[in-house]
Design a protein around this motif. Structure first.
Motif, PDB file in Angstrom:
ATOM      1  N   TYR A 125       4.164   0.694 -12.943  1.00  0.00           N
ATOM      2  CA  TYR A 125       4.271   2.781 -11.722  1.00  0.00           C
ATOM      3  C   TYR A 125       3.794   3.971 -11.900  1.00  0.00           C
ATOM      4  O   TYR A 125       3.516   4.217 -13.143  1.00  0.00           O
ATOM      5  N   ASP A 161       1.285   8.059  -6.971  1.00  0.00           N
ATOM      6  CA  ASP A 161       1.491   7.364  -5.283  1.00  0.00           C
ATOM      7  C   ASP A 161       2.632   7.167  -4.985  1.00  0.00           C
ATOM      8  O   ASP A 161       3.182   6.553  -4.762  1.00  0.00           O
ATOM      9  N   GLN A 220       3.864   4.433  -6.279  1.00  0.00           N
ATOM     10  CA  GLN A 220       3.724   2.876  -6.059  1.00  0.00           C
ATOM     11  C   GLN A 220       4.092   2.083  -7.638  1.00  0.00           C
ATOM     12  O   GLN A 220       3.301   2.355  -8.244  1.00  0.00           O
TER      13      GLN A 220
END
Length: 286
Positions: free
Chosen positions: A261, A265, A267
């Motif tokens: 992860y 950002d 993501q």
């Protein structure tokens, strides 16, 4: 020079959800040792959080010995005066790996807070040591930590108790024994009141490595991420303590070993993407 930009730690930080295997085949503890740059690392074990430290330490000493540690040190800090003892500080500074056991995280922070030992822990982390902790020893790692709140009904204003942690990692709140003790509502209430924090719920025998702005999951268990940064509405500011919280559009992820992860950002990263991210980070910070 922009003094607001903090230097990135050279060390590695590992948070473990608790109840990790301590046998000679212990996957998580073995990985912790391998993260060190030493073939025979000096490992310090802090059992301050435990109510039975003299019983907890031998189990870790035996495990780390079997896994290849060069030396295992009993960092016997029991009271605040111990945390300023030059002998304890020097012992911490010798460590290639410092491991913090489970117990009560408030005991950890009340004993180590503003001490020379905590300064030493932060220093060796920035200089390149591996800092690892399980259960309370994981929860204390963040700048702000959870120290209480019923797992049964925590999604009520004020139900979750938070305090200052060791400050080794910012922007996250770490909760442990997460799946086994049903602590989803604890991190949802944290997110409702503090949407900037990423909630990290660690299952037992599960761990995360924080390195270069990336989280890497490892171990047999699950890592649950609770991202409240995109919530669309919440009623918490209209409530009195104890009233039920409404929060919408909380995003959750379940990670297993090999998943990652990106904290910047927000993501999820696959194993392939993790490889690419590692190369990019190496180029950027070397």
């Amino acid at each position: 020079m922009d003094m607001s930009v903090k230097p990135r730690p050279r060390g590695k930080l590992v948070a473990i959800g608790g109840a990790e295997d301590k046998s000679a085949k212990a996957a998580i503890l073995g990985r912790v040792l391998k993260l060190s740059n030493s073939e025979t690392p000096v490992v310090g074990v802090i059992t301050t959080a435990s109510s039975i430290p003299d019983e907890v330490y031998p189990a870790y000493e035996e495990a780390f010995d079997a896994l290849g540690a060069g030396e295992v040190l009993d960092v016997r800090i029991r009271e605040r005066r111990d945390a300023d003892d030059p002998k304890m500080v020097e012992m911490i500074r010798r460590c290639d790996v410092l491991f913090i056991s489970g117990g009560d995280q408030m005991r950890l922070t009340s004993i180590f807070g503003a001490s020379k030992s905590l300064e030493a822990i932060r220093s060796i982390y920035h200089e390149g040591a591996v800092i690892a902790g399980t259960s309370a020893g994981a929860a204390c790692q963040s700048t702000t930590m959870v120290y209480g709140g019923s797992a049964i009904d925590s999604l009520r204003k004020g139900a979750v108790k938070m305090s200052a942690g060791f400050g080794l990692i910012e922007g996250v709140i770490i909760d442990t024994h997460f799946l086994e003790r049903g602590r989803f509502s604890r991190l949802m209430e944290v997110g409702a009141t503090n949407p900037e924090y990423l909630g990290i719920g660690l299952g037992e025998d599960a761990a995360v490595l924080f390195e270069g702005g990336i989280i890497k999951a490892f171990g047999p268990g699950h890592v649950i991420l609770v991202d409240s940064s995109r919530i669309t509405s919440c009623n918490v500011f209209d409530l009195s303590d104890g009233e039920a919280v409404s929060v919408h559009n909380v995003v959750m992820h379940a990670l297993v070993e090999g998943d990652g992860y990106n904290l910047a950002d927000r993501q999820v990263l696959s194993a392939k993407q993790l490889g690419a991210e590692s190369l990019e980070l190496k180029d950027a910070y070397t």
